[in-house]
Design a protein around this motif. Structure first.
Motif, PDB file in Angstrom:
ATOM      1  N   ASP A 465       0.830  -1.206   0.000  1.00 14.91           N
ATOM      2  CA  ASP A 465       0.000   0.000   0.000  1.00 14.91           C
ATOM      3  C   ASP A 465       0.860   1.250   0.000  1.00 14.91           C
ATOM      4  OD1 ASP A 465       0.951  -0.666   2.532  1.00 14.91           O
ATOM      5  OD2 ASP A 465      -0.713   0.236   3.590  1.00 14.91           O
ATOM      6  N   ARG A 469       5.776   3.959   5.790  1.00 14.50           N
ATOM      7  CA  ARG A 469       5.416   3.911   7.203  1.00 14.50           C
ATOM      8  C   ARG A 469       5.367   2.463   7.700  1.00 14.50           C
ATOM      9  NH1 ARG A 469      -0.507   5.742   5.866  1.00 14.50           N
ATOM     10  NH2 ARG A 469      -1.474   3.731   5.423  1.00 14.50           N
ATOM     11  N   GLU A 471       3.619  -0.054   7.630  1.00 15.46           N
ATOM     12  CA  GLU A 471       2.658  -0.975   6.997  1.00 15.46           C
ATOM     13  C   GLU A 471       3.357  -1.710   5.871  1.00 15.46           C
ATOM     14  OE1 GLU A 471      -1.587  -0.477   6.578  1.00 15.46           O
ATOM     15  OE2 GLU A 471      -1.389   1.529   7.453  1.00 15.46           O
ATOM     16  N   TRP A 475      -2.476  -4.757   0.744  1.00 19.11           N
ATOM     17  CA  TRP A 475      -3.885  -4.523   1.102  1.00 19.11           C
ATOM     18  C   TRP A 475      -4.788  -4.965  -0.032  1.00 19.11           C
ATOM     19  CZ3 TRP A 475      -6.612  -3.336   5.375  1.00 19.11           C
ATOM     20  CH2 TRP A 475      -5.886  -2.929   6.510  1.00 19.11           C
ATOM     21  N   ASN A 477      -8.078  -4.757  -0.426  1.00 20.36           N
ATOM     22  CA  ASN A 477      -9.126  -3.855  -0.958  1.00 20.36           C
ATOM     23  C   ASN A 477      -8.518  -2.849  -1.925  1.00 20.36           C
ATOM     24  OD1 ASN A 477      -9.137  -0.968   0.338  1.00 20.36           O
ATOM     25  ND2 ASN A 477      -8.584  -2.312   1.992  1.00 20.36           N
ATOM     26  N   ASP A 478      -7.341  -2.351  -1.628  1.00 18.18           N
ATOM     27  CA  ASP A 478      -6.684  -1.424  -2.566  1.00 18.18           C
ATOM     28  C   ASP A 478      -6.399  -2.131  -3.887  1.00 18.18           C
ATOM     29  OD1 ASP A 478      -6.609   0.248  -0.399  1.00 18.18           O
ATOM     30  OD2 ASP A 478      -4.431   0.381  -0.271  1.00 18.18           O
ATOM     31  N   TRP A 583     -12.987   3.652   0.895  1.00 22.22           N
ATOM     32  CA  TRP A 583     -11.993   4.171   1.837  1.00 22.22           C
ATOM     33  C   TRP A 583     -11.368   5.485   1.339  1.00 22.22           C
ATOM     34  CZ3 TRP A 583     -10.924   3.003   6.651  1.00 22.22           C
ATOM     35  CH2 TRP A 583      -9.650   3.241   7.195  1.00 22.22           C
ATOM     36  N   GLU A 748      -2.178   9.237  -0.398  1.00 20.64           N
ATOM     37  CA  GLU A 748      -3.228   8.351   0.124  1.00 20.64           C
ATOM     38  C   GLU A 748      -4.531   9.114   0.346  1.00 20.64           C
ATOM     39  OE1 GLU A 748      -2.191   6.860   3.982  1.00 20.64           O
ATOM     40  OE2 GLU A 748      -3.564   5.172   3.807  1.00 20.64           O
ATOM     41  N   HIS A 763       0.923   6.281  -2.430  1.00 20.13           N
ATOM     42  CA  HIS A 763      -0.128   5.285  -2.241  1.00 20.13           C
ATOM     43  C   HIS A 763      -0.858   5.122  -3.578  1.00 20.13           C
ATOM     44  CE1 HIS A 763      -1.139   3.734   1.757  1.00 20.13           C
ATOM     45  NE2 HIS A 763      -2.345   3.450   1.305  1.00 20.13           N
ATOM     46  N   MET A 765      -3.608   3.733  -4.716  1.00 24.39           N
ATOM     47  CA  MET A 765      -5.043   3.465  -4.933  1.00 24.39           C
ATOM     48  C   MET A 765      -5.828   4.601  -5.587  1.00 24.39           C
ATOM     49  SD  MET A 765      -6.260   3.381  -0.989  1.00 24.39           S
ATOM     50  CE  MET A 765      -6.362   4.845   0.011  1.00 24.39           C
TER      51      MET A 765
END
Ligand code: BGC
Length: 869
Positions: A465, A469, A471, A475, A477-478, A583, A748, A763, A765
């Motif tokens: 994603d 950071r 993470e 992901w 869903n992305d 999201w 994001e 990001h 998405m």
């Protein structure tokens, strides 16, 4: 007709030229013709495969234009063997029925270690490994006669770097790729023939923590657990010198010691103490001191199946000089370098000074007002590398067991330390570019570049994603909206094949549910019910690569997942819960002060969740169809209708002609899915347009899911003029707004945030819709035969845009579609690849001399003038 052997042919097996380590029992062959015969189509092919002198497969002559994903169908393949293969094709000119040439190409592939027993060794590790300290492993061996073929099969968890006689094996970094090590462990196979020497040889491997040893305290704080696969660094390797082999084991010949890397963590960075280096430990002639080196001990084998990693590895892909370098004004005297673009990777420094002096590198995407690096949005990731100088005069350093997402680095030196050079290395999975786009609207070109950069920065053996950071996760869903952008812009065949396996590994075998991320340790299980990528990706893979293997392999998993999702419906046939999408819409549309202000306030969840169930059935119906399962296809079709009814019953407001609350997303999804009853469609569409144009002055109010579908819908409805105005928007919320505010990668959030919470600046998405540039403006559509060679090109020519060039690298070669407005006419140039034909739709508003609306073109380049209607 004479058979010509071929420099005119490019052959691949498993998407690679002469791969090593093939483990697929049915490897896929593909070929392309270039040069003299590029403008032909294929009439028939015949594939032969040999092991030594023995022919193991002859496909016979197959009359077909198939030139990719031709599956091996011969005798069972044996492990660690070299196979030679040959393809003969007969070709004809596109406009003539009779063959005009026969070509032949030859190549080879090698199989890998097909089962655990073939390794003939055990995993080893350092007797008392210390968290964060790298492990050095060293083994010497003698070679009397140089072998013809030398191979090394190797997996080192979490990350390994291997050297033979002081030279690095391969160019990859951060190997092997990340998986759920309880299910799958990747290994690499390298050709090391050229690195061997007569006499003493030394194999040296350094191991870091990677995701395998990811005991990060941030994980405890965020999700209150560590990954379930956690372990200490360990190594498995087998060296094969012609027919002589040896493997790792606790036999006393594999020695271990602690490396100069004293801390390493993907999120936090690396601490390297050059004073602790064991000079020359990778080289021949080094004599390990018994007080420093001890025999490796046996380590438990991770439970995962060993699979050779064929996907492109992570590499240092580019080097950047600082675009700007300055000292900050405060008394600490820090150097801050700006690399001009947001990247994933690390910084390399050349440094001088006395032993014990140090340099600290702090990475970040944005700056504070005082010019220092702002790390707030990295949350618990420290993203800091530290280098402590040793005795050498000068040294070059970059970390090796971490990576960062950054545009800026803050360099802090202790007294007397001098930095002589600073470079940034862009580090990511080295996928090849598959698309090109250029037009006369510079903003669109910049957005396209930002998207490419964002996508690449988020490929680290998993589609992450974000790269910066705490993470960096796959992901799901992305990915449900992003995967298609990946397929358009890069050659993702092997990368996505691997990640589909990660998804399958993450599926709950009992319920069929999948978690929010794959490999899984973060997010929920079951995932938010908008996570349809497991269903969509195998289908689109087939559209792009003409390859049914992933679809066949995952069909049962797809079915199970859809059945699970269906079981989550309430009495009204709706999926109420789990919903994290749409999201990250503009905050003006979000539930504020809840979570991270990223949940939409005005969208009834079931329109999206249940809508996705409809989409799943729609794809399952097609999938069952191509897999030759008509009864299953019929069942999915019937289920699909029920889902449609449920959504319409609950959310279609017939009085107003809209869905739910009438915000954009509520109307976009039913329209995109084509579930709106015919008598309501015009009204729903009109309401959507009123919202976009009148209420929001050509801005979207959508989040990570619906933005992409909006563009698809506008294109389908012939409304690309509106889509073009949206895409070129520069005020909030829009990608243009991001770029005007200094973004070089997609954010994001639609907002410009730098605080201590969810606001990555890298990001993918929200940029997933940019495939509209290629699909609509370039007319190159995935669902229209890219993989089978019957390509339909349907470019749109919106008001205000004067010139477009779009290209995509198909399995057969490049398809390119360009157009240019000239006074009252339009010049279109189309390039059709080898073994394909294109049906080119004349853009709305233009006509061609003969009046046709569709032009048929064979391989080669063709120009057409169209007049304004
Ligand atoms: C990720 C997103 C994801 C979201 C879902 C975030 O932390 O970065 O990309 O969609 O969580 O909850």
């Amino acid at each position: 007709m004479a058979l010509r052997s071929g420099e005119n042919m490019q052959l691949t097996c498993e998407y690679l030229k002469e791969p090593l380590g093939v483990q697929n029992p049915k490897p896929r062959f593909a070929w392309r013709v270039n040069g003299e015969w590029e403008n032909t189509v294929q009439v028939s092919y015949r594939v032969h495969v040999w092991r030594g002198e023995q022919e193991v497969w002859d496909s016979g002559e197959v009359f077909s234009n198939r030139s990719c994903a031709v599956e091996y169908d011969g005798l069972p393949l044996a492990g660690r063997q070299r196979y030679r293969w040959q393809v003969q094709v007969s070709l004809r000119r596109w406009s003539e029925p009779e063959p005009c040439a026969r070509l032949q190409g030859e190549s080879c592939f090698e199989t890998g270690l097909l089962d655990a027993a073939a390794w003939q060794g055990s995993w080893i590790q350092m007797p008392c490994a210390q968290q964060g300290v790298s492990t050095l492993v060293r083994k010497t061996f003698t070679v009397a006669d140089l072998p013809k073929l030398a191979r090394i099969y190797i997996s080192g968890l979490g990350y390994f770097e291997a050297y033979l006689n002081g030279k690095k094996i391969g160019s990859s970094v951060l190997d092997p790729g990340w998986t759920d090590y309880r299910k799958t462990v990747l290994y690499r196979c390298f050709d090391v023939t050229a690195l061997l020497e007569k006499g003493e040889n030394v194999l040296a491997v350094e191991l870091g923590e990677g995701w395998y040893g990811h005991r990060h305290e941030g994980m405890k704080k965020l999700v209150n657990r560590y990954p379930a696969w956690l372990g200490t660094p360990r190594l498995l390797c087998k060296v094969a010198l012609d027919d002589t082999c040896f493997s790792t084991g606790a036999d006393g010949s594999w020695l271990c010691s602690a490396g100069a890397v004293r801390e390493n963590s993907i999120y936090d960075g690396e601490l390297y103490d050059a004073r602790l280096e064991k000079a020359g430990w990778r080289d021949r002639g080094y004599r390990p001191q018994p007080q420093e080196w001890s025999p490796a001990v046996e380590a438990g084998a991770p439970a995962g199946r060993l699979v050779c990693q064929l996907m492109p590895s992570i590499e240092v892909v580019r080097e950047l000089k600082p675009a700007y370098l300055a000292y900050t004004e405060d008394e600490d005297y820090k150097l801050v370098a700006d690399f001009g673009e947001n990247i994933a990777g690390w910084v390399q420094i050349r440094v001088k000074g006395s032993a014990g002096g140090s340099v600290t590198l702090r990475y970040g995407e944005v700056l504070n007002a005082d010019g220092t690096v702002n790390q707030k949005n990295l949350r618990y990731a420290r993203a800091t590398d530290t280098y402590i100088l040793g005795e050498q005069e000068a040294a070059v350093y970059h970390p090796r067991f971490t990576y960062h997402g950054f545009r800026y680095v803050q360099i802090e030196m202790t007294a007397g330390v001098m930095i002589e050079e600073v470079r940034a290395h862009c580090v990511h999975t080295a996928v090849k570019r598959a698309s090109a786009f250029d037009c006369d609207n510079e903003l669109l070109n910049k957005i396209y570049d930002a998207m490419l950069r964002t996508e690449q920065n988020n490929l680290h053996s998993v589609p992450t994603d974000c790269p910066q950071r705490d993470e960096r996760l796959g992901w799901i869903n992305d990915m449900t909206v992003r995967f298609e952008e990946g397929l358009y812009n890069f050659d993702m065949a092997l990368f996505y094949e691997k990640w589909l396996n990660d998804l399958a590994d993450a599926q709950d075998p009992d319920t069929g549910a999948i978690p929010d991320t794959a490999p899984y340790f973060f997010g929920d299980l079951p995932a938010s019910h908008i996570s349809s990528v497991l269903v969509l990706l195998p289908w689109f893979y087939y559209q792009f690569y003409g390859d049914l293997q992933p679809l066949r392999r995952h069909y049962e998993a797809m079915k199970k997942y859809v059945a699970f999702k269906a079981s989550q419906r309430d009495g009204a046939g709706l999926i109420i819960d789990r919903f994290c999408g749409e999201w990250a819409p503009p905050m003006t549309q979000a539930l504020l002060m809840r979570g991270v202000d990223a949940l939409p306030a005005n969208i009834p969840a079931p329109i999206i969740t249940t809508g996705y169930l409809y989409y799943d059935y729609y794809i399952m119906e097609k999938a069952a169809g191509v897999l030759g399962l008509p009864e299953e296809a019929a069942c999915f079709a019937a289920e699909k209708e029920q889902v449609k009814e449920a959504v319409n019953r609950a959310y279609l407001n017939r009085e107003e002609g809209c869905y739910g609350t009438n915000v954009q997303a509520c109307n976009i999804f039913p329209l995109f899915l084509d579930i709106v009853p015919p008598d309501q469609k015009e009204r729903v569409l009109r309401n959507l347009l009123l919202n976009i144009v009148d209420e929001n002055q050509y801005h979207t109010t959508t989040g990570n899911q619906m933005t992409k579908y909006l563009y698809e819908l506008l294109n389908r409805e012939g409304l690309d003029d509106i889509a073009y105005r949206l895409a070129g928007q520069t005020t909030y919320p829009s990608l243009g707004f991001m770029l005007e505010n200094g973004a070089t990668t997609i954010w994001e959030r639609w907002e410009n945030l730098t605080g201590n919470y969810m606001n990555s600046h890298d990001h993918p998405m929200l940029g997933a819709f940019t495939i509209w540039f290629l699909k609509a403006l370039g007319g190159i559509r995935d669902e229209s035969g890219l993989a089978v060679g019957g390509i339909e090109l349907r470019p749109s020519v919106p008001e205000g845009l004067n010139r477009v060039t779009a290209a995509y690298e198909t399995t057969r070669g490049t398809v390119r579609c360009s157009w240019k407005k000239e006074a009252d006419r339009l010049l279109m140039t189309v390039q059709v690849p080898w073994n394909a034909e294109a049906r080119v739709r004349v853009p709305d508003g233009y006509a061609c001399a003969g009046g046709e609306r569709t032009l048929l073109m064979g391989p080669g380049c063709c120009e057409v003038f169209l007049t304004r209607e």
